[in-house]
Design a protein around this motif. Structure first.
Motif, PDB file in Angstrom:
ATOM      1  N   GLU A  15       0.832  -1.197   0.000  1.00 50.15           N
ATOM      2  CA  GLU A  15       0.000   0.000   0.000  1.00 50.15           C
ATOM      3  C   GLU A  15       0.873   1.256   0.000  1.00 50.15           C
ATOM      4  OE1 GLU A  15      -3.175   0.044  -0.324  1.00 50.15           O
ATOM      5  OE2 GLU A  15      -3.651   2.140   0.122  1.00 50.15           O
ATOM      6  N   ILE A  16       1.879   1.223   0.856  1.00 49.99           N
ATOM      7  CA  ILE A  16       2.784   2.366   0.935  1.00 49.99           C
ATOM      8  C   ILE A  16       3.479   2.576  -0.401  1.00 49.99           C
ATOM      9  CG2 ILE A  16       4.937   3.178   1.992  1.00 49.99           C
ATOM     10  CD1 ILE A  16       3.213   3.217   4.235  1.00 49.99           C
ATOM     11  N   GLN A  17       3.917   1.458  -0.982  1.00 51.18           N
ATOM     12  CA  GLN A  17       4.605   1.527  -2.267  1.00 51.18           C
ATOM     13  C   GLN A  17       3.716   2.152  -3.326  1.00 51.18           C
ATOM     14  OE1 GLN A  17       7.901   0.265  -2.792  1.00 51.18           O
ATOM     15  NE2 GLN A  17       7.506   1.663  -4.480  1.00 51.18           N
ATOM     16  N   LYS A  18       2.464   1.727  -3.314  1.00 52.24           N
ATOM     17  CA  LYS A  18       1.525   2.215  -4.311  1.00 52.24           C
ATOM     18  C   LYS A  18       1.310   3.719  -4.133  1.00 52.24           C
ATOM     19  CE  LYS A  18      -1.941  -0.619  -5.280  1.00 52.24           C
ATOM     20  NZ  LYS A  18      -3.279  -1.161  -4.967  1.00 52.24           N
ATOM     21  N   LEU A  19       1.142   4.117  -2.889  1.00 48.07           N
ATOM     22  CA  LEU A  19       0.922   5.542  -2.624  1.00 48.07           C
ATOM     23  C   LEU A  19       2.121   6.369  -3.060  1.00 48.07           C
ATOM     24  CD1 LEU A  19      -0.860   5.636   0.848  1.00 48.07           C
ATOM     25  CD2 LEU A  19      -1.813   6.080  -1.399  1.00 48.07           C
ATOM     26  N   LYS A  20       3.307   5.841  -2.772  1.00 49.57           N
ATOM     27  CA  LYS A  20       4.519   6.564  -3.181  1.00 49.57           C
ATOM     28  C   LYS A  20       4.572   6.713  -4.685  1.00 49.57           C
ATOM     29  CE  LYS A  20       8.093   6.046   0.239  1.00 49.57           C
ATOM     30  NZ  LYS A  20       9.334   5.358   0.590  1.00 49.57           N
ATOM     31  N   ALA A  25      -8.655   1.862   8.842  1.00 58.48           N
ATOM     32  CA  ALA A  25      -8.603   1.296  10.188  1.00 58.48           C
ATOM     33  C   ALA A  25      -7.707   0.075  10.191  1.00 58.48           C
ATOM     34  CB  ALA A  25     -10.011   0.923  10.643  1.00 58.48           C
ATOM     35  N   PHE A  26      -7.870  -0.734   9.157  1.00 59.10           N
ATOM     36  CA  PHE A  26      -7.096  -1.960   9.069  1.00 59.10           C
ATOM     37  C   PHE A  26      -5.603  -1.662   8.962  1.00 59.10           C
ATOM     38  CE2 PHE A  26      -5.271  -5.659   7.182  1.00 59.10           C
ATOM     39  CZ  PHE A  26      -5.944  -6.689   7.818  1.00 59.10           C
ATOM     40  N   LEU A  27      -5.280  -0.735   8.050  1.00 59.61           N
ATOM     41  CA  LEU A  27      -3.869  -0.409   7.829  1.00 59.61           C
ATOM     42  C   LEU A  27      -3.236   0.154   9.090  1.00 59.61           C
ATOM     43  CD1 LEU A  27      -3.865   1.101   4.263  1.00 59.61           C
ATOM     44  CD2 LEU A  27      -2.796  -1.019   5.008  1.00 59.61           C
ATOM     45  N   LYS A  28      -4.002   1.008   9.770  1.00 57.91           N
ATOM     46  CA  LYS A  28      -3.440   1.628  10.960  1.00 57.91           C
ATOM     47  C   LYS A  28      -3.249   0.607  12.063  1.00 57.91           C
ATOM     48  CE  LYS A  28      -4.579   6.257   9.861  1.00 57.91           C
ATOM     49  NZ  LYS A  28      -5.609   7.292   9.813  1.00 57.91           N
ATOM     50  N   ALA A  29      -4.258  -0.261  12.194  1.00 59.54           N
ATOM     51  CA  ALA A  29      -4.146  -1.310  13.213  1.00 59.54           C
ATOM     52  C   ALA A  29      -2.924  -2.162  12.938  1.00 59.54           C
ATOM     53  CB  ALA A  29      -5.409  -2.170  13.212  1.00 59.54           C
ATOM     54  N   SER A  30      -2.754  -2.551  11.657  1.00 62.13           N
ATOM     55  CA  SER A  30      -1.637  -3.451  11.378  1.00 62.13           C
ATOM     56  C   SER A  30      -0.306  -2.726  11.506  1.00 62.13           C
ATOM     57  CB  SER A  30      -1.796  -4.101  10.012  1.00 62.13           C
ATOM     58  OG  SER A  30      -1.892  -3.131   9.027  1.00 62.13           O
ATOM     59  N   SER A  31      -0.289  -1.428  11.201  1.00 57.26           N
ATOM     60  CA  SER A  31       0.985  -0.730  11.328  1.00 57.26           C
ATOM     61  C   SER A  31       1.402  -0.621  12.787  1.00 57.26           C
ATOM     62  CB  SER A  31       0.922   0.650  10.676  1.00 57.26           C
ATOM     63  OG  SER A  31       0.078   1.488  11.414  1.00 57.26           O
ATOM     64  N   ILE A  32       0.436  -0.642  13.690  1.00 56.16           N
ATOM     65  CA  ILE A  32       0.785  -0.616  15.100  1.00 56.16           C
ATOM     66  C   ILE A  32       1.165  -2.019  15.581  1.00 56.16           C
ATOM     67  CG2 ILE A  32      -0.120  -0.219  17.432  1.00 56.16           C
ATOM     68  CD1 ILE A  32      -1.966   1.919  15.966  1.00 56.16           C
ATOM     69  N   SER A  78       1.721   8.115  10.575  1.00 54.11           N
ATOM     70  CA  SER A  78       1.856   9.445   9.991  1.00 54.11           C
ATOM     71  C   SER A  78       2.463   9.382   8.590  1.00 54.11           C
ATOM     72  CB  SER A  78       2.694  10.341  10.891  1.00 54.11           C
ATOM     73  OG  SER A  78       4.008   9.866  10.938  1.00 54.11           O
ATOM     74  N   GLU A  79       3.287   8.368   8.367  1.00 55.24           N
ATOM     75  CA  GLU A  79       3.837   8.257   7.017  1.00 55.24           C
ATOM     76  C   GLU A  79       2.734   7.960   6.009  1.00 55.24           C
ATOM     77  OE1 GLU A  79       6.909   5.391   6.381  1.00 55.24           O
ATOM     78  OE2 GLU A  79       7.132   5.981   4.286  1.00 55.24           O
ATOM     79  N   LEU A  80       1.846   7.083   6.437  1.00 51.49           N
ATOM     80  CA  LEU A  80       0.713   6.743   5.580  1.00 51.49           C
ATOM     81  C   LEU A  80      -0.114   7.997   5.292  1.00 51.49           C
ATOM     82  CD1 LEU A  80      -0.102   3.998   4.450  1.00 51.49           C
ATOM     83  CD2 LEU A  80      -1.782   3.839   6.273  1.00 51.49           C
TER      84      LEU A  80
END
Lengths: 233, 243
Positions: free
Chosen positions: A92-97, B71-78, B87-89
């Motif tokens: 996801e991060i890669q895609k956003l970048k 929500a999912f991405l944030k949960a998994s990033s934690i 914050s990077e996201l």
């Protein structure tokens, strides 16, 4: 005999007068109708255009919805699996970048070269038209010479030079795009298309290429200090 | 002689009468067609409404799914690792035009001229080149986020004339066009006010307005994101280098 004749003449003239009135009235009403009809059909055309627009826009939304559903499905099935989770997150991060223009990318596409000798004739409009035409054929990454085009990239003529992203680009000007090469070449060379007008003054070459590299945007060119993100409810 | 006279007048009257009746009938038929047309209009309006509603439905569904994803991405990033912070996201979404933003800036509306010469219609309507130029001028003036009719402009957003509508991000819009830009609002305003392109449009009596506004809201890019990167092969990947 004479009285009969007079009465007949009188009745005929009355009929004539009535007929005349009816006639003029009739014409007037028809003219009004025609005006109304015209207006109605104009409105109808507008309406049809609007309906078609909405329909097209809805199709795009549907595609987007499908994409999200697929993605969420993946997330669901990765729940509890931390490796999988990390991978999804990294993707996801890669895609956003990549969308933001923060990665170097390569792929198949086209090169549009403005001949060096004609570069003084190149106006910002010309480059904008070419960029726009390439965007319309769903280009996924664009650059002018080495300047990656991002959402805020401008094209400006300043004293015979072209500036992109606030930097001078040196002739010859080359627009690079990662895009379906066949579609792009057809769109650019279309009769009455972007290049036809430009080619009156400038020699422009369009080449397909299987291996186009487009550099990332330098980070200091990204300005977001005036933007405030709205938190999702 | 007298007899002939009368016949002539009667003939004339009847001829006129005949014409009148024909015209009457034709106009009645026309009116019937017109009323059929209005019926049609009602149906078309209904269709338009359902389409608009369907679009809103899609939008709300998309918003909901996007929240879930977030929500999912944030949960998994934690949970998973601290490699990638929330914050990077957020920051990436901000840069790539995938989040709603607000700030001070200008709003420009463009509309076709009200009256025009039918011979030179093309001079009086808003073209893709007008919009393209206005957007480019806004970028020169340092706009940081731009939308046209709430369609966020990203790196690959086209603005293309197709018939009476303009295609932006693959969606179609008709006049009037409302262009919003966030940035240094004084600079944006000053640039656009003295702009030759804007002046020229005003000279042609196209309806252009320019206002400086606070807290403009510009929505995020709403189309399919996979379609933006499917052809791209990322080289020299930084996040891999970090690992």
């Amino acid at each position: 005999m004479k009285a009969k004749k007079i009465s007949r003449n009188i009745s005929i003239s009355i009929v004539c007068v009535i007929l005349g009135l009816a006639l003029s009235w009739q014409f007037q009403s028809i003219r009004n109708d025609a005006k109304v009809l015209n207006l109605e059909s104009q409105k109808k055309d507008d309406l049809i255009v609007k309906i078609l627009n909405e329909q097209k826009n809805n199709e795009n939304l549907r595609v987007k919805l499908g994409e999200l559903q697929v993605q969420l499905g993946k997330f669901e099935s990765a729940r509890g699996n931390s490796d999988e989770n990390l991978k999804l997150l990294a993707d996801e991060i890669q895609k956003l970048k990549t969308v933001a223009g923060l990665t170097n990318v390569k792929g198949r596409g086209v090169l549009v070269t403005f001949k060096k000798e004609d570069s003084l004739n190149v106006e910002d409009d010309d480059l904008l038209f070419v960029l726009n035409e390439l965007r319309a054929t769903d280009a996924q990454a664009l650059a002018i010479n080495e300047q990656r085009i991002i959402d805020t990239s401008e094209v400006r003529v300043a004293g015979g030079y072209i500036m992109v992203n606030g930097r001078h680009v040196v002739p010859p000007y080359v627009v690079k795009a990662i895009v379906d090469p066949d579609n792009a070449v057809n769109a650019l060379n279309m009769i009455g298309g972007a290049l036809e007008r430009i080619r009156l003054f400038i020699d422009v070459k369009v080449e397909k290429s299987d291996d186009i590299e487009i550099p990332k945007i330098s980070e200091e060119l990204i300005r977001i200090d005036k933007l405030k993100q709205i938190e999702n409810k | 002689m007298k007899f002939k006279d009368n016949v002539f007048i009667l003939f004339f009257i009847f001829a006129l009468f005949g014409i009148l009746v024909t015209i009457q009938i034709r106009s009645t038929v026309g009116m019937q067609r017109a009323s059929a047309e209005t019926l049609d209009m009602g149906r078309l309006k209904g269709q338009l409404d359902t389409r608009i509603k369907a679009g809103e439905d899609y939008k709300s569904q998309i918003a909901k799914l996007e929240n879930d994803k977030e929500a999912f991405l944030k949960a998994s990033s934690i949970n998973v690792a601290n490699v990638i912070s929330k914050s990077e996201l957020d920051n990436l979404k901000l840069i790539s035009g995938l989040s709603d933003v607000t700030g001070d800036g200008v709003i420009i509306t463009l509309n076709d001229a009200e009256k025009f010469d039918s011979d030179r219609v093309m001079d009086f309507i808003i073209h893709d080149s007008d919009i393209l130029n206005v957007v480019n001028q806004l970028k020169i003036a340092g706009a940081q986020a731009i939308s046209i009719n709430n369609e966020r402009i990203i790196a690959t957003s086209e603005q293309l004339c197709s018939g009476p509508t303009i295609k932006i991000n693959n969606n179609r819009y008709a006049v009037p066009y409302e262009i919003k830009a966030i940035g240094d609002s004084a600079a944006l305003y000053a640039t656009m006010k003295d702009n030759d392109i804007v002046k020229e449009m005003i000279e042609l009596k196209k309806r252009v307005t320019l206002t400086q506004e606070k807290d403009i809201v510009i929505p995020k890019f709403l189309n399919n994101i996979n379609g933006l990167t499917s052809r791209l092969e990322v080289i020299d990947n930084e996040s891999k280098k970090d690992k």
